[in-house]
Design a protein around this motif. Structure first.
Motif, PDB file in Angstrom:
ATOM      1  N   TYR A 148      -5.419   3.733 -20.466  1.00 17.41           N
ATOM      2  CA  TYR A 148      -6.634   3.567 -19.666  1.00 17.41           C
ATOM      3  C   TYR A 148      -7.804   4.275 -20.329  1.00 17.41           C
ATOM      4  CZ  TYR A 148      -9.873   3.736 -15.750  1.00 17.41           C
ATOM      5  OH  TYR A 148     -10.992   3.617 -14.963  1.00 17.41           O
ATOM      6  N   GLN A 149      -7.570   5.505 -20.786  1.00 17.26           N
ATOM      7  CA  GLN A 149      -8.631   6.271 -21.437  1.00 17.26           C
ATOM      8  C   GLN A 149      -9.130   5.571 -22.695  1.00 17.26           C
ATOM      9  OE1 GLN A 149      -6.833  10.097 -22.062  1.00 17.26           O
ATOM     10  NE2 GLN A 149      -6.969  10.688 -19.902  1.00 17.26           N
ATOM     11  N   LYS A 150      -8.186   4.995 -23.452  1.00 21.69           N
ATOM     12  CA  LYS A 150      -8.558   4.294 -24.684  1.00 21.69           C
ATOM     13  C   LYS A 150      -9.377   3.050 -24.372  1.00 21.69           C
ATOM     14  CE  LYS A 150      -6.553   2.377 -28.904  1.00 21.69           C
ATOM     15  NZ  LYS A 150      -5.286   2.114 -29.650  1.00 21.69           N
ATOM     16  N   GLU A 151      -8.982   2.318 -23.348  1.00 21.23           N
ATOM     17  CA  GLU A 151      -9.673   1.087 -22.997  1.00 21.23           C
ATOM     18  C   GLU A 151     -11.045   1.339 -22.376  1.00 21.23           C
ATOM     19  OE1 GLU A 151      -6.922  -0.837 -20.440  1.00 21.23           O
ATOM     20  OE2 GLU A 151      -5.722  -1.702 -22.081  1.00 21.23           O
ATOM     21  N   GLU A 200      12.007  11.683 -15.922  1.00 24.64           N
ATOM     22  CA  GLU A 200      11.374  11.916 -17.218  1.00 24.64           C
ATOM     23  C   GLU A 200      10.763  10.627 -17.762  1.00 24.64           C
ATOM     24  OE1 GLU A 200      10.069  14.130 -20.447  1.00 24.64           O
ATOM     25  OE2 GLU A 200      10.912  14.792 -18.543  1.00 24.64           O
ATOM     26  N   ASP A 201      11.486   9.514 -17.620  1.00 24.19           N
ATOM     27  CA  ASP A 201      10.972   8.222 -18.081  1.00 24.19           C
ATOM     28  C   ASP A 201       9.709   7.842 -17.313  1.00 24.19           C
ATOM     29  OD1 ASP A 201      13.063   8.081 -19.846  1.00 24.19           O
ATOM     30  OD2 ASP A 201      14.266   6.703 -18.634  1.00 24.19           O
ATOM     31  N   ALA A 202       9.704   8.092 -15.990  1.00 21.62           N
ATOM     32  CA  ALA A 202       8.543   7.768 -15.165  1.00 21.62           C
ATOM     33  C   ALA A 202       7.342   8.619 -15.572  1.00 21.62           C
ATOM     34  CB  ALA A 202       8.878   7.981 -13.689  1.00 21.62           C
ATOM     35  N   LYS A 203       7.595   9.891 -15.884  1.00 22.01           N
ATOM     36  CA  LYS A 203       6.528  10.798 -16.311  1.00 22.01           C
ATOM     37  C   LYS A 203       5.920  10.331 -17.626  1.00 22.01           C
ATOM     38  CE  LYS A 203       5.653  15.669 -17.344  1.00 22.01           C
ATOM     39  NZ  LYS A 203       6.269  17.019 -17.469  1.00 22.01           N
ATOM     40  N   ILE A 204       6.786   9.947 -18.563  1.00 22.96           N
ATOM     41  CA  ILE A 204       6.310   9.458 -19.862  1.00 22.96           C
ATOM     42  C   ILE A 204       5.518   8.177 -19.697  1.00 22.96           C
ATOM     43  CG2 ILE A 204       7.067   8.516 -22.084  1.00 22.96           C
ATOM     44  CD1 ILE A 204       9.432  10.464 -21.956  1.00 22.96           C
ATOM     45  N   ALA A 205       6.020   7.265 -18.842  1.00 23.73           N
ATOM     46  CA  ALA A 205       5.319   5.998 -18.594  1.00 23.73           C
ATOM     47  C   ALA A 205       3.943   6.246 -17.986  1.00 23.73           C
ATOM     48  CB  ALA A 205       6.156   5.118 -17.675  1.00 23.73           C
ATOM     49  N   GLU A 206       3.864   7.213 -17.065  1.00 24.85           N
ATOM     50  CA  GLU A 206       2.580   7.542 -16.436  1.00 24.85           C
ATOM     51  C   GLU A 206       1.599   8.099 -17.453  1.00 24.85           C
ATOM     52  OE1 GLU A 206       0.828  10.258 -12.739  1.00 24.85           O
ATOM     53  OE2 GLU A 206       2.947  10.367 -13.301  1.00 24.85           O
ATOM     54  N   GLU A 207       2.091   8.984 -18.335  1.00 29.01           N
ATOM     55  CA  GLU A 207       1.226   9.567 -19.368  1.00 29.01           C
ATOM     56  C   GLU A 207       0.730   8.496 -20.337  1.00 29.01           C
ATOM     57  OE1 GLU A 207       3.668  12.568 -21.078  1.00 29.01           O
ATOM     58  OE2 GLU A 207       3.277  14.032 -19.478  1.00 29.01           O
ATOM     59  N   ARG A 208       1.620   7.571 -20.686  1.00 29.95           N
ATOM     60  CA  ARG A 208       1.218   6.486 -21.584  1.00 29.95           C
ATOM     61  C   ARG A 208       0.171   5.587 -20.921  1.00 29.95           C
ATOM     62  NH1 ARG A 208       7.206   4.743 -23.940  1.00 29.95           N
ATOM     63  NH2 ARG A 208       7.357   6.425 -25.490  1.00 29.95           N
ATOM     64  N   GLN A 209       0.332   5.338 -19.622  1.00 31.34           N
ATOM     65  CA  GLN A 209      -0.627   4.516 -18.895  1.00 31.34           C
ATOM     66  C   GLN A 209      -1.986   5.190 -18.850  1.00 31.34           C
ATOM     67  OE1 GLN A 209       0.250   1.498 -17.944  1.00 31.34           O
ATOM     68  NE2 GLN A 209      -1.805   1.033 -17.232  1.00 31.34           N
ATOM     69  N   LYS A 210      -2.000   6.506 -18.667  1.00 24.91           N
ATOM     70  CA  LYS A 210      -3.259   7.250 -18.645  1.00 24.91           C
ATOM     71  C   LYS A 210      -3.955   7.165 -19.998  1.00 24.91           C
ATOM     72  CE  LYS A 210      -2.171  10.702 -15.092  1.00 24.91           C
ATOM     73  NZ  LYS A 210      -1.918  12.149 -14.851  1.00 24.91           N
ATOM     74  N   LEU A 211      -3.176   7.343 -21.076  1.00 25.29           N
ATOM     75  CA  LEU A 211      -3.748   7.271 -22.416  1.00 25.29           C
ATOM     76  C   LEU A 211      -4.306   5.876 -22.693  1.00 25.29           C
ATOM     77  CD1 LEU A 211      -1.079   9.291 -24.459  1.00 25.29           C
ATOM     78  CD2 LEU A 211      -3.430   9.990 -23.940  1.00 25.29           C
TER      79      LEU A 211
END
Length: 214
Positions: free
Chosen positions: A182-185, A169-180
């Motif tokens: 990247y999208q923001k940047e 679950e932590d890895a999934k959340i970290a991946e989603e945060r990384q995607k967000l």
């Protein structure tokens, strides 16, 4: 030998077990579970009665009254002296609050914290309750040490599974945060491509470009 009883005063039924003698009581003391609640006649010789609470709801301070009455009656009935008397007090406390040291006689226990000892008053023997419980009695010869070890192994397996699920679950959340992130940047990347910059630049426009605005 251990005696097992079932109380149908609650639903689902509650599991109760009793040491056959003081030697067996020593084994019960040594290999109890955190969910176990110990009952005994106050200031009288009696069997050690244990209630095993469900692991999902091990709150010993809120034992339902009908179940508490069953335990008190069974404890009274399993005291040679207490069974003959009226107005008997039964004490109970979590197994984890029991204290045993080398100075104590076989089957004797003390308490780590007297504030964790509760009392229930039994006015007289209720044969209807005692007989109902006695009809459920089963004699067994369990390996209490092995049972406790198996329980602890099961708990460790559950903890490992929970830890693995939490890690996923932590890895999934970290991946989603990384995607967000990247999208923001990179949200304006397409707007600022060389082709788009050139399309919006005045360079290379014909000399009549400004005439459109006059």
């Amino acid at each position: 030998m251990v005696l097992y009883f079932t109380s149908t005063a609650v639903d689902p039924p509650a599991n109760i077990y009793v040491g056959k003698d003081k030697v067996e009581n020593e084994t019960l003391i040594a290999h109890g579970w955190p969910e176990d609640i110990w009952f005994h006649a106050d200031n009288l010789s009696s069997a050690h009665i244990y209630l095993r609470l469900p692991s999902a709801s091990p709150d010993w301070t809120s034992i339902p009254t009908p179940l508490l009455t069953d335990l008190a009656q069974l404890t009274k009935a399993n005291s040679i002296e207490g069974n003959k008397k009226d107005n008997v007090t039964i004490i109970y406390t979590p197994w984890s609050n029991l204290k045993k040291d080398g100075s104590m006689a076989v089957g004797q226990v003390g308490f780590k914290d007297n504030k964790l000892v509760r009392r229930v008053y039994v006015e007289k023997r209720e044969n209807v309750i005692v007989n109902r419980l006695n009809r459920t009695k089963v004699e067994r010869f369990p390996d209490l040490r092995e049972e406790k070890m198996e329980r602890e192994r099961g708990l460790r397996r559950e903890e490992r599974m929970k830890a693995q699920e939490q890690k996923k679950e932590d890895a999934k959340i970290a991946e989603e945060r990384q995607k967000l992130k990247y999208q923001k940047e990179h949200m304006y990347d397409e707007i600022h491509t060389d082709e788009n910059v050139m399309a919006n630049s005045n360079q290379d426009r014909d000399e009549d470009f400004l005439d459109d605005f006059m």
